[in-house]
Scaffold this motif. Structure first.
Motif, mmCIF file in Angstrom:
data_model
loop_
_atom_site.group_PDB
_atom_site.id
_atom_site.type_symbol
_atom_site.label_atom_id
_atom_site.label_comp_id
_atom_site.label_asym_id
_atom_site.label_seq_id
_atom_site.Cartn_x
_atom_site.Cartn_y
_atom_site.Cartn_z
ATOM 1 N N ARG A 76 -20.057 0.000 14.460
ATOM 2 C CA ARG A 76 -20.734 0.860 13.485
ATOM 3 C C ARG A 76 -19.709 1.597 12.629
ATOM 4 N N LEU A 77 -18.646 2.078 13.259
ATOM 5 C CA LEU A 77 -17.596 2.755 12.501
ATOM 6 C C LEU A 77 -16.912 1.776 11.547
ATOM 7 N N THR A 78 -16.633 0.575 12.010
ATOM 8 C CA THR A 78 -16.006 -0.431 11.145
ATOM 9 C C THR A 78 -16.860 -0.714 9.916
ATOM 10 N N GLN A 79 -18.167 -0.835 10.095
ATOM 11 C CA GLN A 79 -19.054 -1.095 8.961
ATOM 12 C C GLN A 79 -19.032 0.063 7.971
ATOM 13 N N GLU A 80 -18.958 1.298 8.475
ATOM 14 C CA GLU A 80 -18.867 2.460 7.584
ATOM 15 C C GLU A 80 -17.539 2.446 6.829
ATOM 16 N N GLU A 81 -16.462 2.085 7.498
ATOM 17 C CA GLU A 81 -15.162 2.002 6.841
ATOM 18 C C GLU A 81 -15.161 0.913 5.771
ATOM 19 N N LEU A 82 -15.796 -0.215 6.064
ATOM 20 C CA LEU A 82 -15.872 -1.293 5.081
ATOM 21 C C LEU A 82 -16.637 -0.840 3.841
ATOM 22 N N ARG A 83 -17.713 -0.103 4.047
ATOM 23 C CA ARG A 83 -18.467 0.418 2.892
ATOM 24 C C ARG A 83 -17.611 1.378 2.082
ATOM 25 N N ALA A 84 -16.745 2.124 2.767
ATOM 26 C CA ALA A 84 -15.927 3.124 2.078
ATOM 27 C C ALA A 84 -14.857 2.501 1.193
ATOM 28 N N THR A 85 -14.470 1.251 1.459
ATOM 29 C CA THR A 85 -13.389 0.650 0.669
ATOM 30 C C THR A 85 -13.735 0.541 -0.811
ATOM 31 N N SER A 86 -15.024 0.448 -1.127
ATOM 32 C CA SER A 86 -15.413 0.281 -2.534
ATOM 33 C C SER A 86 -15.180 1.544 -3.350
ATOM 34 N N THR A 87 -15.083 2.693 -2.682
ATOM 35 C CA THR A 87 -14.851 3.950 -3.398
ATOM 36 C C THR A 87 -13.544 4.617 -2.963
ATOM 37 N N ALA A 88 -12.722 3.896 -2.205
ATOM 38 C CA ALA A 88 -11.442 4.459 -1.763
ATOM 39 C C ALA A 88 -10.560 4.759 -2.970
ATOM 40 N N MET A 89 -9.817 5.865 -2.874
ATOM 41 C CA MET A 89 -8.949 6.285 -3.973
ATOM 42 C C MET A 89 -7.495 5.973 -3.631
ATOM 43 N N PRO A 90 -6.844 5.117 -4.415
ATOM 44 C CA PRO A 90 -5.434 4.828 -4.136
ATOM 45 C C PRO A 90 -4.588 6.100 -4.176
ATOM 46 N N THR A 91 -3.703 6.259 -3.240
ATOM 47 C CA THR A 91 -2.771 7.383 -3.252
ATOM 48 C C THR A 91 -1.814 7.216 -4.426
ATOM 49 N N ALA A 92 -1.593 8.288 -5.147
ATOM 50 C CA ALA A 92 -0.723 8.218 -6.321
ATOM 51 C C ALA A 92 0.650 7.663 -5.945
ATOM 52 N N TYR A 93 1.096 6.680 -6.712
ATOM 53 C CA TYR A 93 2.395 6.018 -6.582
ATOM 54 C C TYR A 93 2.500 5.078 -5.384
ATOM 55 N N ALA A 94 1.436 4.955 -4.581
ATOM 56 C CA ALA A 94 1.524 4.087 -3.402
ATOM 57 C C ALA A 94 1.717 2.625 -3.800
ATOM 58 N N ASP A 95 0.894 2.131 -4.727
ATOM 59 C CA ASP A 95 0.977 0.718 -5.116
ATOM 60 C C ASP A 95 2.357 0.355 -5.668
ATOM 61 N N PRO A 96 2.892 1.099 -6.646
ATOM 62 C CA PRO A 96 4.223 0.739 -7.142
ATOM 63 C C PRO A 96 5.318 0.908 -6.088
ATOM 64 N N LEU A 97 5.165 1.877 -5.185
ATOM 65 C CA LEU A 97 6.146 2.054 -4.123
ATOM 66 C C LEU A 97 6.142 0.848 -3.189
ATOM 67 N N ILE A 98 4.957 0.381 -2.836
ATOM 68 C CA ILE A 98 4.838 -0.795 -1.969
ATOM 69 C C ILE A 98 5.505 -2.001 -2.617
ATOM 70 N N ARG A 99 5.226 -2.213 -3.884
ATOM 71 C CA ARG A 99 5.785 -3.380 -4.576
ATOM 72 C C ARG A 99 7.299 -3.246 -4.757
ATOM 73 N N THR A 100 7.762 -2.031 -5.008
ATOM 74 C CA THR A 100 9.198 -1.821 -5.204
ATOM 75 C C THR A 100 9.955 -1.991 -3.895
ATOM 76 N N LEU A 101 9.416 -1.487 -2.799
ATOM 77 C CA LEU A 101 10.043 -1.692 -1.494
ATOM 78 C C LEU A 101 10.151 -3.183 -1.181
ATOM 79 N N THR A 102 9.085 -3.907 -1.462
ATOM 80 C CA THR A 102 9.093 -5.354 -1.227
ATOM 81 C C THR A 102 10.158 -6.036 -2.088
ATOM 82 N N ALA A 103 10.256 -5.615 -3.337
ATOM 83 C CA ALA A 103 11.250 -6.199 -4.242
ATOM 84 C C ALA A 103 12.677 -5.896 -3.781
ATOM 85 N N HIS A 104 12.860 -4.791 -3.070
ATOM 86 C CA HIS A 104 14.173 -4.411 -2.555
ATOM 87 C C HIS A 104 14.445 -5.025 -1.179
#
Length: 248
Positions: free
Chosen positions: A102-130
């Motif tokens: 039941r908790l997993t299903q609630e978490e899955l529903r939440a992904t559609s409105t999840a808010m990306p943490t500022a700078y997380a996406d570019p940080l992830i990609r930059t770390l990978t590039a390094h």
């Protein structure tokens, strides 16, 4: 969802010593272990975690199990507190399995409105590039993490190293189980890794696993709680980390 760089507050610049320390801890890290809900996104930004916890409590009460939780557990407004409490009293039972789903299903529903943490996406990609190898070590369901990463085009930065909640709920952080799984799978010594997390349970799990810890605190209250738990290296914005990686 918001853009990668939207900020909710003015971030003070790091001191010279703090900036140098941050660069050094990132330079040493060959593997970066990320918590999910917090450093990567606010999973329940548009789907209240408190409401999910209340729903789990009401579901238990509807089954005549009101007395299964203490008053403080019922009022915690934390789904994982409710889940852990039931598992402690009925470990491995069908009740726990159903509650976790039941908790997993609630978490899955939440992904559609999840808010990306500022700078997380570019940080992830930059770390990978390094050349850093990345993993996720979280108390959330790995199905939820996979769904979110796919929506952001980040799957390739982490796959297959997503280590989330299993049926062995006693292994939820602050137990270091998911961190140890990641380290073993990636062939990494604890001292050559770095954990990025935003809660005391992240810090305690990293400390137990012997992994250096970098706290992310999006507000003063979060920072106070992290430092109160013993974390000494805390940033208020991932922009500071991103800038440090770019200077390597």
């Amino acid at each position: 969802m918001t853009s990668d760089t939207q900020q909710t507050q003015q971030v003070p610049p790091a001191t010279e010593a703090e900036a140098a320390d941050l660069r050094e801890v990132i330079r040493r890290a060959r593997v970066v272990l990320w918590d999910f809900d917090g450093p990567i996104c606010r999973l329940f930004a548009g789907h209240s975690a408190e409401g999910v916890a209340e729903g789990l409590v009401k579901w238990l009460e509807g089954r005549g199990l009101h007395g299964l939780l203490t008053e403080s557990e019922r009022e915690s407004l934390d789904p994982h507190v409710v889940l852990r409490a039931v598992d402690r009293r009925h470990q491995g039972s069908d009740l726990v399995t159903e509650l976790e789903e039941r908790l997993t299903q609630e978490e899955l529903r939440a992904t559609s409105t999840a808010m990306p943490t500022a700078y997380a996406d570019p940080l992830i990609r930059t770390l990978t590039a390094h050349g850093r190898r990345l993993a996720i070590t979280t108390n959330n369901s790995p199905r939820v993490v996979d769904t979110y990463l796919d929506s952001r085009g980040l799957t390739s930065c982490f796959a297959p190293h997503v280590y989330g909640r299993t049926q062995q709920l006693r292994h939820l952080k602050p137990h270091p189980h998911c961190l140890n799984r990641a380290l073993r799978a990636m062939g990494s010594a604890p001292g050559t890794a770095l954990m990025i997390g935003d809660t005391p349970s992240d810090f305690l799990a990293a400390r137990e696993a012997g992994v250096p810890f970098l706290g992310y605190a999006r507000n003063e209250r979060k920072e106070k709680v992290l430092r109160g738990a013993g974390a000494t290296r805390v940033v208020n914005s991932l922009e500071l980390v991103l800038n440090s990686v770019r200077q390597l």
